[in-house]
Write a protein that holds these residues in place. Structure first.
Motif, PDB file in Angstrom:
ATOM      1  N   HIS A  11     -10.270   1.873  11.551  1.00 21.23           N
ATOM      2  CA  HIS A  11     -11.223   1.280  10.602  1.00 21.23           C
ATOM      3  C   HIS A  11     -10.428   0.590   9.489  1.00 21.23           C
ATOM      4  CE1 HIS A  11     -14.980   0.826   8.407  1.00 21.23           C
ATOM      5  NE2 HIS A  11     -14.369   1.290   7.330  1.00 21.23           N
ATOM      6  N   ARG A  12     -10.506  -0.736   9.445  1.00 21.67           N
ATOM      7  CA  ARG A  12      -9.625  -1.518   8.576  1.00 21.67           C
ATOM      8  C   ARG A  12     -10.383  -2.273   7.479  1.00 21.67           C
ATOM      9  NH1 ARG A  12      -7.201  -2.462  13.797  1.00 21.67           N
ATOM     10  NH2 ARG A  12      -5.043  -1.706  13.854  1.00 21.67           N
ATOM     11  N   SER A  13     -11.350  -1.667   6.852  1.00 22.74           N
ATOM     12  CA  SER A  13     -12.074  -2.354   5.782  1.00 22.74           C
ATOM     13  C   SER A  13     -11.181  -2.509   4.553  1.00 22.74           C
ATOM     14  CB  SER A  13     -13.338  -1.578   5.409  1.00 22.74           C
ATOM     15  OG  SER A  13     -13.004  -0.392   4.717  1.00 22.74           O
ATOM     16  N   SER A  14     -11.558  -3.403   3.666  1.00 20.22           N
ATOM     17  CA  SER A  14     -10.783  -3.602   2.439  1.00 20.22           C
ATOM     18  C   SER A  14     -10.788  -2.342   1.586  1.00 20.22           C
ATOM     19  CB  SER A  14     -11.347  -4.792   1.650  1.00 20.22           C
ATOM     20  OG  SER A  14     -12.707  -4.573   1.318  1.00 20.22           O
ATOM     21  N   LEU A  15     -11.898  -1.610   1.590  1.00 25.83           N
ATOM     22  CA  LEU A  15     -11.965  -0.368   0.827  1.00 25.83           C
ATOM     23  C   LEU A  15     -11.030   0.688   1.416  1.00 25.83           C
ATOM     24  CD1 LEU A  15     -13.337   1.136  -1.510  1.00 25.83           C
ATOM     25  CD2 LEU A  15     -15.121   1.830   0.095  1.00 25.83           C
TER      26      LEU A  15
ATOM     27  N   ALA B  22      -8.077   3.160  -0.334  1.00 20.78           N
ATOM     28  CA  ALA B  22      -8.518   4.517  -0.645  1.00 20.78           C
ATOM     29  C   ALA B  22      -7.482   5.592  -0.351  1.00 20.78           C
ATOM     30  CB  ALA B  22      -9.806   4.826   0.103  1.00 20.78           C
ATOM     31  N   SER B  23      -6.566   5.342   0.594  1.00 15.83           N
ATOM     32  CA  SER B  23      -5.549   6.324   0.993  1.00 15.83           C
ATOM     33  C   SER B  23      -4.372   5.566   1.581  1.00 15.83           C
ATOM     34  CB  SER B  23      -6.129   7.300   2.014  1.00 15.83           C
ATOM     35  OG  SER B  23      -5.126   8.131   2.578  1.00 15.83           O
ATOM     36  N   ASP B  24      -3.274   6.275   1.863  1.00 19.31           N
ATOM     37  CA  ASP B  24      -2.143   5.615   2.527  1.00 19.31           C
ATOM     38  C   ASP B  24      -2.315   5.606   4.045  1.00 19.31           C
ATOM     39  OD1 ASP B  24      -1.770   8.334   2.809  1.00 19.31           O
ATOM     40  OD2 ASP B  24       0.365   8.301   2.341  1.00 19.31           O
ATOM     41  N   HIS B  25      -3.339   6.270   4.570  1.00 18.52           N
ATOM     42  CA  HIS B  25      -3.709   6.200   5.984  1.00 18.52           C
ATOM     43  C   HIS B  25      -5.027   5.463   6.110  1.00 18.52           C
ATOM     44  CE1 HIS B  25      -1.032   9.290   8.050  1.00 18.52           C
ATOM     45  NE2 HIS B  25      -0.733   9.461   6.775  1.00 18.52           N
ATOM     46  N   LEU B  26      -5.210   4.767   7.219  1.00 18.25           N
ATOM     47  CA  LEU B  26      -6.503   4.220   7.590  1.00 18.25           C
ATOM     48  C   LEU B  26      -7.220   5.213   8.507  1.00 18.25           C
ATOM     49  CD1 LEU B  26      -5.386   0.570   8.416  1.00 18.25           C
ATOM     50  CD2 LEU B  26      -6.740   1.275   6.423  1.00 18.25           C
TER      51      LEU B  26
ATOM     52  N   ALA C 116      -7.371  12.372  -1.776  1.00 13.75           N
ATOM     53  CA  ALA C 116      -8.285  11.397  -2.396  1.00 13.75           C
ATOM     54  C   ALA C 116      -7.593  10.488  -3.396  1.00 13.75           C
ATOM     55  CB  ALA C 116      -9.475  12.099  -3.044  1.00 13.75           C
ATOM     56  N   VAL C 117      -6.271  10.388  -3.304  1.00 13.11           N
ATOM     57  CA  VAL C 117      -5.516   9.502  -4.191  1.00 13.11           C
ATOM     58  C   VAL C 117      -5.250   8.181  -3.458  1.00 13.11           C
ATOM     59  CG1 VAL C 117      -3.361   9.176  -5.461  1.00 13.11           C
ATOM     60  CG2 VAL C 117      -4.443  11.426  -5.410  1.00 13.11           C
ATOM     61  N   GLY C 118      -5.734   7.094  -4.045  1.00 21.40           N
ATOM     62  CA  GLY C 118      -5.590   5.793  -3.417  1.00 21.40           C
ATOM     63  C   GLY C 118      -4.278   5.115  -3.749  1.00 21.40           C
ATOM     64  N   LEU C 119      -4.130   3.901  -3.272  1.00 22.91           N
ATOM     65  CA  LEU C 119      -2.898   3.155  -3.543  1.00 22.91           C
ATOM     66  C   LEU C 119      -2.780   2.736  -4.998  1.00 22.91           C
ATOM     67  CD1 LEU C 119      -2.433   0.910  -0.377  1.00 22.91           C
ATOM     68  CD2 LEU C 119      -1.889   3.325  -0.754  1.00 22.91           C
ATOM     69  N   ASP C 120      -3.875   2.831  -5.750  1.00 25.36           N
ATOM     70  CA  ASP C 120      -3.819   2.582  -7.194  1.00 25.36           C
ATOM     71  C   ASP C 120      -3.492   3.852  -7.972  1.00 25.36           C
ATOM     72  OD1 ASP C 120      -6.132   4.003  -6.771  1.00 25.36           O
ATOM     73  OD2 ASP C 120      -7.487   2.475  -7.568  1.00 25.36           O
TER      74      ASP C 120
END
Length: 230
Positions: A205-209, A213-217, A11-15
Motif C-alpha cells: 500500500h503506497r499512498s502518500s500518507l 506515517a512510518s518507515d515501513h509501508l 506510530a512515529v512518522g518520518l517527520d
C-alpha cells in the motif's frame, strides 16, 4: 478476506511526530478485515502501547486481540492483531519464539471462517532469525486448518532461505518492497500461507500518507478462503 500487515514504528512518522491517528487513517485507506501490527508499544519503561484503541473501535470498528502481559502494552513484544467481527473471534494466544531480544509472535483464531492469523517480528541476527523460522515451521506442521503468518521478517534475501528454514509445505508471499517507505529497497514485510489456495492479490500500500506515517509501508493480501467442510 483482506489481511494487512504494518510495522508502525511506534506510530512515529518520518517527520518524527508520534501520531496514532495518522496510522489509523492509513488503516482506513486499506480497509482490511484483519490487521497485523508490529512495534505497537514503546520498548522502555512500562512498554506502553501507542495505539488509540478508542479511536480504532469507534471510527474503524477494530478491536484489539488482547494477549498482553503488561497492563499498558498493546499485544506482546509490540506485536498486535486487530479484528472487526467479534462473533467470529475464538481465541488469542502468544507464540514463543527463540530470541535474544524481546521478540515473539501472537496468534488470533477465528471460528468462522476457520482461520488462524499469526503476527511476527523476527530478529535482526541471522542465526536467531533462522531459529525463529524453524520454530514457525514446526508450529505450522502441526496445524491442519488455514493459517496466515504475517509481519516484518527482517530478511534481505528472497524466498529460498526462508523456505529452507521453515521446512514445511507453505506459500511465501512477497508483495513487494516495503522498506524504507521514503525509498523502498527491501521486502522485509511478507506473508506465509499454509493450507490456503493462491491469494487473489498481494500488494504494497503506497499512498502518500503511508509514505509519511512510518518507515515501513503496509502490505496487503486478499484471500479466497476455502469452503468449510460439511
Amino acid at each position: 478476506m483482506r489481511i494487512a500487515s504494518y510495522n508502525i514504528r511506534k506510530a512515529v512518522g518520518l517527520d518524527w511526530r508520534r501520531d496514532p491517528e495518522r496510522i489509523a487513517d492509513v488503516l482506513a485507506e486499506i480497509d482490511a478485515d484483519l490487521v497485523v501490527l508490529q512495534e505497537c508499544d514503546k520498548r522502555v519503561g512500562t512498554r506502553a502501547g501507542v495505539l488509540d484503541l478508542d479511536y480504532l473501535e469507534k471510527e474503524l470498528g477494530y478491536e484489539l486481540a488482547d494477549v498482553s502481559i503488561r497492563p499498558d502494552s498493546h499485544g506482546w513484544h509490540g506485536n498486535a492483531i486487530l479484528y472487526r467481527e467479534p462473533s467470529q473471534f475464538r481465541r488469542a494466544t502468544r507464540v514463543v519464539l527463540p530470541s535474544l531480544e524481546p521478540r515473539g509472535a501472537v496468534s488470533l483464531q477465528l471460528e468462522t471462517p476457520a482461520l488462524e492469523v499469526v503476527g511476527v517480528h523476527l530478529g535482526l541476527d541471522p542465526r536467531t532469525r533462522r531459529l525463529q523460522l524453524e520454530a514457525l515451521g514446526d508450529y505450522l506442521q502441526n496445524l491442519t486448518h488455514p493459517v496466515v503468518v504475517a509481519g516484518d521478517f527482517n530478511m534481505w534475501r528472497a524466498k529460498d532461505a526462508m523456505q529452507t528454514a521453515l521446512n514445511t509445505d507453505c506459500q511465501i508471499i512477497l508483495p513487494g518492497k516495503s522498506y524504507h517507505s521514503a525509498r523502498p529497497n527491501a521486502a522485509f514485510d511478507r506473508f506465509i500461507l499454509s493450507n490456503l489456495p493462491e491469494p487473489r492479490r498481494a500488494y504494497v500500500h503506497r499512498s502518500s500518507l503511508a509514505r509519511r506515517a512510518s518507515d515501513h509501508l503496509p502490505i496487503v493480501v486478499d484471500l479466497n478462503l476455502p469452503e468449510p467442510a460439511a
